[in-house]
Design an enzyme around this catalytic site. Structure first.
Site, PDB file in Angstrom:
ATOM      1  N   ASP A  92       0.866  -1.224   0.021  1.00 33.04           N
ATOM      2  CA  ASP A  92       0.013  -0.151   0.055  1.00 33.04           C
ATOM      3  C   ASP A  92       0.761   1.200   0.107  1.00 33.04           C
ATOM      4  O   ASP A  92       2.010   1.261   0.239  1.00 33.04           O
ATOM      5  CB  ASP A  92      -0.963   0.018   1.130  1.00 33.04           C
ATOM      6  CG  ASP A  92      -0.311   0.282   2.451  1.00 33.04           C
ATOM      7  OD1 ASP A  92       0.659  -0.721   2.866  1.00 33.04           O
ATOM      8  OD2 ASP A  92      -0.550   1.252   3.256  1.00 33.04           O
ATOM      9  N   GLU A 156      -0.129  -0.487   5.844  1.00 30.97           N
ATOM     10  CA  GLU A 156       0.761   0.074   6.694  1.00 30.97           C
ATOM     11  C   GLU A 156       0.789   1.455   6.746  1.00 30.97           C
ATOM     12  O   GLU A 156       0.896   2.021   7.763  1.00 30.97           O
ATOM     13  CB  GLU A 156       2.155  -0.250   6.362  1.00 30.97           C
ATOM     14  CG  GLU A 156       3.267   0.067   7.284  1.00 30.97           C
ATOM     15  CD  GLU A 156       3.920   1.429   6.986  1.00 30.97           C
ATOM     16  OE1 GLU A 156       4.758   1.903   8.052  1.00 30.97           O
ATOM     17  OE2 GLU A 156       3.466   1.948   6.150  1.00 30.97           O
TER      18      GLU A 156
END
Length: 451
Positions: A92, A156
């Site tokens: 991500d 994250e």
């Protein structure tokens, strides 16, 4: 880089790595599904899963984590009786901010001036590619001498804790003798560095309400309490005159012992405008690695364009607080909320809400894995000695893994050196760093297996 078969293999694989990174960067995998389609993150997760399967990983799975995102897991069996190493990265990315401000499109990997530009190129899709390169180099030169687990996280950057909660519910999944977190970076390009401390982080949303609705500033201004003005006063209370963070009850005076950060180099790395002072006191390393730091991430208020002459009835902000090792992030969050509430003026109504949190981390640098990594980096970076540095950012999973597996050795390396400009416009990765760190990781796995 001195010639050796592993290094030669990595060099030969670099064009393939560039093509794969381009494919991965093309996914707009921001784990904020109010801004970007969830299908973009799912596409990136499936790409990683397919890449692991192509490298003969078994038990490959796209895991649905409690925060509504996905992490990708796979295991590559090694020789019988070998140690187990967990390799971590996240796919991500941060939002691209102002896409028009990018020199080239953020989700198109573009080579320019010897670097590869694109959102996530360094943080941390490049880390996924680094792990693949290291493993391919070993497979081409005698095989992978350890059991390898790979976990690629899907949220994250949002700090929503999906993988942490999943790991706590399935503690056997990520168990390993050593964990390599590929989400840090060298102190500067060409200087091999392991990150030994991370600041934790807490996110708090604060809202202030003063009126039932906006009022005409000519008719009511001067007596009617302005919520935006109240919010500005609250936010200003979080800093001393020199810019140091001042949260009631949070001790600010801690220091850093280790690699120092030259102030002139920091100004250059941070692109501080001429004549503008740095904030805080103490050394730069003290300020960014060992002390708390507050940042106002956003304010909800009328934009300048289209603003009307009104006294604002409501205003809110999102505030982040970085907390150093030795400070509990949950306690820091409570102190931040209490400070915001205590410093709200004029009896205005104030509400605070924690929206994300991660604990700080400190590594044990005396472990055998650190020597194995130092030896590997000495080969990958001829003439250089591995350095220890801190990092002001947070990787919440580190503390979760340290708690779950107290005997595991944890090392943090990665591609996010200062020139990478992670989280900013025109993020990029140095292909030379990708090459050297992939060699270092491969040689580390070999050294660690033999140790």
């Amino acid at each position: 880089m001195s010639s050796n078969p592993v290094a030669e293999t990595v060099a030969a694989l670099l064009p393939r790595a560039q093509a794969e990174l381009a494919e991965l960067v093309a996914f707009k995998s921001v784990a904020d599904f109010a801004q970007f389609p969830k299908s973009e993150s799912e596409g990136a997760a499936n790409w990683v899963a397919d890449a692991l399967r192509a490298e003969d990983f078994v038990d490959v799975a796209v895991l649905d984590t409690p925060d509504g995102t996905q992490s990708v897991y796979g295991c590559l069996p090694g020789p019988e009786g070998a140690r187990t190493v967990l390799l971590y990265a996240h796919y991500d990315v941060q939002p691209p901010l102002d896409e028009a401000a990018w020199t080239t499109p953020p989700f198109e990997l573009t080579e320019r001036d010897g670097r590869w530009y694109g959102r996530g190129a360094a943080d941390c899709k490049g880390g996924v590619i680094m792990h693949l390169l290291a493993l391919r180099a070993l497979k081409a030169n005698g095989g992978v001498p350890v059991h390898v687990k790979v976990i690629a996280e899907g949220s994250e950057e949002m700090g929503t804790g999906g993988l942490e909660r999943y790991a706590e519910q399935h503690p056997e999944l990520l168990e390993a003798d050593t964990i390599v977190i590929g989400d840090a970076g060298n102190f500067r390009v060409g200087l091999p560095t392991v990150t030994t401390t991370l600041r934790g982080m807490t996110l708090v949303r604060v809202q202030i309400d003063t009126l039932q609705g906006n009022l005409h500033s000519g008719q009511f201004g001067g007596a009617a309490p302005d919520a935006l003005a109240a919010l500005i006063r609250v936010l200003d209370s979080l800093r001393a005159a020199d810019g140091s963070t001042t949260v009631d009850g949070l001790a600010p005076e801690t220091g850093w012992e280790g690699l120092e950060y030259d102030e002139g180099q920091f100004r250059k790395d941070a692109k501080v405008l001429d004549g503008v002072e740095l904030i805080g006191d103490g050394s730069v390393a003290d300020r960014i690695w060992a002390r708390p730091a507050v940042t106002v991430l956003g304010i909800d208020c009328p934009p300048v364009v289209g603003a009307t002459p009104s006294v604002q009835a409501s205003a809110r902000a999102l505030v982040s607080l970085r907390v150093p090792p030795g400070v509990d992030a949950a306690e820091a969050s409570k102190l931040l909320q209490a400070h915001l509430e205590a410093h709200t003026p004029w009896g205005a109504r104030v509400s605070t809400e924690p929206v994300g949190q991660g604990q700080p981390f400190r590594a044990d640098t005396s472990s055998p894995a650190y020597q194995a990594m130092a030896d590997a980096m000495a080969v990958a970076y001829p003439g250089e000695t591995m350095q220890y540095a801190g990092q002001g950012g947070s990787i919440p999973l580190c503390n979760t893994l340290a708690g779950l597996y107290p005997q595991a050795e944890i090392l943090l390396i990665g591609l996010s050196e200062p020139e990478a400009q992670i989280h900013a416009v025109d993020e990029s990765v140095s292909p030379e760093e990708l090459e050297r760190l992939s060699v270092a990781e491969a040689l580390f796995l070999r050294n660690y297996a033999a140790g």
